[in-house]
Design a protein around this motif. Structure first.
Motif, short mmCIF file in Angstrom:
data_model
loop_
_atom_site.label_atom_id
_atom_site.label_comp_id
_atom_site.label_asym_id
_atom_site.label_seq_id
_atom_site.Cartn_x
_atom_site.Cartn_y
_atom_site.Cartn_z
N HIS A 299 -0.73 -49.80 13.27
CA HIS A 299 -0.14 -48.91 12.27
C HIS A 299 -0.18 -49.57 10.89
O HIS A 299 0.77 -50.28 10.49
N HIS B 209 -1.66 -48.91 6.62
CA HIS B 209 -2.21 -47.98 5.62
C HIS B 209 -2.83 -48.81 4.50
O HIS B 209 -2.12 -49.37 3.66
N PHE C 108 -1.36 -41.91 -1.67
CA PHE C 108 -0.06 -41.48 -1.16
C PHE C 108 0.94 -41.43 -2.31
O PHE C 108 1.02 -42.37 -3.10
N TYR D 195 6.98 -34.68 5.29
CA TYR D 195 6.09 -34.68 4.11
C TYR D 195 5.46 -33.29 3.96
O TYR D 195 4.23 -33.13 3.90
N HIS E 177 4.56 -39.00 13.38
CA HIS E 177 5.68 -39.41 12.52
C HIS E 177 6.75 -38.36 12.80
O HIS E 177 6.65 -37.22 12.34
N HIS F 256 6.53 -45.80 14.54
CA HIS F 256 7.66 -46.36 13.77
C HIS F 256 9.03 -45.81 14.15
O HIS F 256 9.79 -45.32 13.31
N MET G 54 11.15 -46.84 2.70
CA MET G 54 10.09 -46.47 3.65
C MET G 54 10.65 -45.33 4.49
O MET G 54 11.86 -45.09 4.51
N SER G 55 9.76 -44.65 5.17
CA SER G 55 10.21 -43.53 6.00
C SER G 55 9.72 -43.69 7.43
O SER G 55 8.51 -43.89 7.61
N ASP H 236 3.53 -50.62 10.18
CA ASP H 236 3.49 -49.55 9.19
C ASP H 236 3.26 -50.15 7.79
O ASP H 236 3.83 -49.70 6.80
N CYS I 232 2.36 -50.66 4.39
CA CYS I 232 1.98 -49.71 3.35
C CYS I 232 2.56 -50.26 2.04
O CYS I 232 3.62 -49.82 1.57
N ASN J 26 6.69 -44.59 -0.65
CA ASN J 26 7.30 -45.05 0.61
C ASN J 26 6.42 -46.09 1.29
O ASN J 26 5.24 -45.84 1.55
N GLY J 27 7.00 -47.23 1.63
CA GLY J 27 6.27 -48.20 2.42
C GLY J 27 6.61 -49.62 2.02
O GLY J 27 7.10 -49.86 0.91
#
Ligand code: URP
Ligand code: ZN
Ligand code: ZN
Length: 460
Positions: free
Chosen positions: A58, A60, A65, A155, A183, A239, A286-287, A314, A316, A335-336
């Motif tokens: 996971h 990015h 984004f 999102y 997600h 996540h 982050m989400s 995750d 990001c 987010n990240g």
């Protein structure tokens, strides 16, 4: 080219013994006690752990984004991963709504081809499921070796699909032998809370956290499990952060369902008190958001119960100037957070060293299970004769301190600044090449290769 790793403690998801590993070309050739073989290079691993290279499913990299791009590209991201013992990552291609999966894949290939140090693969994120997209599912699996399809239940307007599209995608993916990942948070509930907080002038990062309460994740996780059961597709929740969501999976498992769960290193060791640091809390926006101590407890227990099979990141990352896009409004903070380089050492230090998980569980959740779940085992994820020689030699006793001053991620802060870690990645071998030796890089950009994955139905 051959390498002999001598006298190490070899640990897999099931074994733990002392011995030597002989590598020829890209593969593990032999394993045994006191191997008497000539090699081009010898690594003395006495006192060290010899582990399968980490697989982070996971991440990015270079991802468009929230009005910007994540700050690690394929070169800096996969190199930072290697420094931290992760030899392979799975990144996400995002379909643009109204366009084809192929169109998105071309864009992602344009950014990644020839730029990776470490091995990589893609999940395909389906953000617009229709008759045309349905036809492409088979093509992605059979021609591209992309066997997992990511969905977003949040999102809205950019990435989210509705339940009708979800069920349609699940049926098609089931038919073609793939997996649907998700997600899982309730986008509509979250959007309503964001709007409420903004209308009340509550604009700091704390309100990012307060806009995504546990129920939003628990509800969506349960709904995803129900839809996966209805369509009989293998599912994977990315996540996961909290007790409520995990309990939904616990109930789904009672119905003997194939549902896999990933948590991420940050949810195991950080908590929501970080959002009380005024705008500095943006580092951890982050989400889903960080949660409570009771959730950390549930996640560690979930790992040991086998309900959670994977620890990812995750990853990001956004630089501080990018985080500042939301200085007057939490909903505009990209987010990240960065962690691709830190996962293996942090989980060793906080998990194995502190007695929360066994060393075999560590290997299972950082490498073997991602390889199995995502159709790469036993090519990846194990130390076995014939497997890719992807190996991490970790010194369990070396102590060091994490910092943005010394990390290799392209981001000017660390979510773990000053964190003291026991356990250091010393040598990293990727497909038979001594990629990292005590922090020195011995491979070139472009060595990392795209890994085509098998149909999911063949391996689980
Ligand atoms: O905050 C996060 N997690 N950013 C990356 C996109 C996602 O939802 O995974
Ligand atoms: Zn997500
Ligand atoms: Zn993500």
């Amino acid at each position: 080219m051959s390498i002999l790793i001598k006298n190490g403690r070899i640990v897999t998801a099931s074994d733990d013994y002392h011995g030597d590993v002989y590598i020829e070309g890209e593969k593990i050739h032999s394993i045994g006690a006191n191997l008497n073989i000539e090699a081009d290079q010898i690594i003395d691993a006495a006192g060290m752990l010899v582990l399968p290279g980490g697989i982070d499913p996971h991440v990015h990299l270079d991802m468009p984004f929230m009005g910007t791009f994540s700050s690690d590209d394929y070169a800096s991201g996969t190199l930072a991963a290697l420094h931290g013992g992760t030899t392979m990552v799975i990144d996400f291609v995002l379909q643009t709504q109204g366009k084809s999966l192929r169109h998105a894949l071309n864009q992602w290939q344009g950014r990644s081809n020839g730029n990776c140090y470490g091995d990589y693969s893609f999940h395909m994120a389906v953000t617009d499921f229709n008759e045309e997209t349905a036809k492409e599912v088979k093509e992605m699996i059979e021609e591209e070796g992309i066997t997992s399809f990511k969905t977003f239940m949040a999102y809205k307007g950019a990435l989210m699909i509705d339940d009708g599209q979800m069920v349609g995608l699940m049926k098609e993916v089931k038919k073609q032998g793939g997996m649907v990942t998700v997600h899982a948070t309730n986008g509509d509930m979250i959007d309503a809370l964001i709007a409420k907080h903004r209308s009340e002038g509550k604009l700091s990062p704390l309100y990012h956290y307060l806009s995504q309460p546990e129920i939003t994740e628990a509800e969506a996780s349960g709904r995803f499990c129900d839809m996966a059961e209805y369509t009989d597709v293998p599912g994977y929740i990315v996540h996961m952060t909290c007790e409520g969501a995990l309990n939904e999976v616990r109930h789904a498992c009672r119905r003997n369902q194939k549902m896999f769960v990933e948590t991420c290193i940050q949810y195991l060791i950080l908590d929501a008190s970080l959002y009380e640091k005024d705008f500095e809390g943006a580092k951890w926006v982050m989400s889903p958001p960080l949660r409570e101590k009771k959730d950390q407890k549930a996640l560690w227990a979930g790992l040991n119960q086998g309900l959670i099979q994977v620890v990812g990141t995750d990853h990001c990352p956004f630089k501080w100037e990018q985080k500042l896009m939301g200085k007057d409004d939490f909903s505009k903070i990209p987010n990240g957070h960065p962690a691709i380089e830190n996962r293996m050492e942090l989980l060793y230090s906080e998990g194995v060293n502190k007695g929360k998980i066994s060393i075999n569980k560590y290997v299972e959740v950082t490498s073997t299970n991602p390889a199995k779940i995502f159709g790469m085992y036993p090519q990846k994820g194990c130390i076995a004769i014939g497997s890719d020689a992807d190996i991490l030699v970790l010194d369990p006793n070396e102590q060091h301190t994490l910092s943005a001053d010394s990390h290799h991620m392209n981001v000017d802060y660390s979510g773990y600044e000053g964190w003291k870690v026991s356990g250091k990645c010393k040598h990293v071998i990727l497909r038979g090449k001594h990629a990292i030796e005590n922090g020195k890089v011995h491979i070139q950009k472009g060595y990392g290769k795209f890994v085509k994955r098998n149909k999911v139905s063949k391996i689980i």
